[in-house]
Design a protein around this motif. Structure first.
Motif: not given
Length: 389
Positions: A87, A90, A102, A104, A107-108
């Motif tokens: 993120s 980006r 937006n 990822s 990551e999420t």
């Protein structure tokens, strides 16, 4: 039944030994060692083996001559990269465009579930890449699967080139970054156990594991009722249809499944290459994969795997000295010069084709030849008295 169980047990033992060897070599070989290239070509061989088997499912087992593999790999690679870009980086990747995606996935999910969530996010991105490729293949299949032989090959090759051009289209820049490369996503080198200097690198193991799992799924499909229907279509479409096989339905299934695993292979190639750019997925990539399928044997899964290993090892490592002036300890810059590697490699391919008309394995699998060798070694000639009875 007993032979089948022995073959399955042998396969399991072989795979466990392979995984153990890969993990061992990955810990012993350091990035600065001269043998570090072994790990690099092993990872790329795993990717090409998977894509070659996916093409063999279509060309060898179903009898559909498709040349769109590079296009489906491209979609898998782009989908994976887009949904795994960090993120915070980006903006540096999409510096010409206002990014649309937006999210990822690693990551999420990693923020919610920790390291397990990160791993699940990566796997979801890989699967999503395969699903996007399969979805596009489903749409392409409506017009092209009515064609046969060379016409199908030309149509799928054309669609692959169209896909490559579309992904470089500036109007899609907010999604694909147009002709600019995608980077800063999750790569194979990010797979480690532990942190800091004590971290254990498992990037090669992950590449081999993913390829083995996907190839195993394809093998199970080939041995299922669907696989038998694919082979019936390959042998005789009229007879297959007379037996009640829906030709278009099964061709569509084979086409979509082959494209799905090509998309997964494209995602793995993105993880290996560290950057993704549409211009790298040209038609020559499809021809390389087709060459691997032919060298290994059309209709042989193990043949595609073996040929992929030899193809990548020879072209990317063993024959590299022919371009730099030194080969097998011989220093001859007047003979070994840039491009000579391709000459020797091409001669080697021609020799294989001349002596193995149906490829290294033909349409047989490795256990067949293992059993054949075993039978030859254990068979004894009868004595004279026994022969006369």
């Amino acid at each position: 039944m007993e032979n089948k169980r022995i073959q399955n047990l042998t396969s399991v033992v072989f795979l466990l030994a392979l995984f153990a060897l890969v993990i061992f070599l990955e810990q012993v070989i350091k990035p600065t060692d001269t043998m570090a290239m072994l790990l690099t070509v092993t990872k790329k061989s795993a990717v090409y083996a998977l894509v070659a088997v996916s093409m063999n499912l279509l060309n060898g087992f179903t009898g559909l001559f498709s040349l769109g593999q590079a296009g489906f790999m491209l979609m898998g690679a782009y989908t994976y990269a887009i949904f795994t870009i960090e993120s915070e980086r980006r903006d540096s990747v999409y510096y010409y465009f206002d990014q649309v995606v937006n999210v990822s996935l690693p990551e999420t999910l990693g923020g919610a579930l920790g390291s397990v969530g990160w791993l699940v996010g990566v796997l979801l991105a890989i699967i999503l890449g395969g699903l996007v490729a399969a979805g596009v293949a489903y749409l392409i299949g409506f017009p092209v699967l009515r064609l046969k032989s060379d016409y199908l090959a030309i149509a799928t090759l054309g669609f692959a080139e169209i896909i490559r051009a579309i992904f470089q289209w500036r109007m899609l820049g907010p999604v694909t970054n147009a002709a600019n490369p995608l980077k800063s996503y999750v790569r194979l080198s990010d797979f480690k156990i532990g942190t800091g200097d004590a971290a254990i690198n498992i990037s090669t193991f992950v590449a081999v594991l993913l390829a083995v799992v996907c190839i195993g799924i394809i093998v199970m499909l080939i041995n299922s009722s669907y696989g038998r229907a694919f082979k019936a279509i390959r042998e005789d479409e009229v007879a297959a249809e007379a037996m009640g096989i829906n030709l278009y339905k099964h061709k569509q299934i084979a086409f979509c499944i082959s494209s799905f695993f090509a998309g997964v292979g494209g995602a793995m190639l993105a993880m290996f290459a560290n950057t993704v750019q549409a211009n790298n997925f040209k038609s020559n990539m499809t021809f390389e994969i087709l060459l691997i399928v032919v060298l290994g044997g059309i209709g042989s899964v193990s043949g595609s795997c073996i040929a992929a290993v030899f193809f990548i090892f020879a072209s990317e490592w063993w024959l590299r000295g022919l371009d730099s002036g030194r080969f097998l300890g011989i220093f001859a810059p007047g003979i070994f010069r840039n491009g000579f590697r391709l000459v020797i490699f091409s001669v080697g391919i021609m020799l294989v084709i001349l002596f193995f008309r149906r490829g290294l394995m033909g349409d047989k699998e490795l256990p067949y030849y293992v059993k054949w060798i075993k039978d030859k070694l254990t068979t004894q000639k009868p004595k004279a008295g026994e022969a006369n009875g």
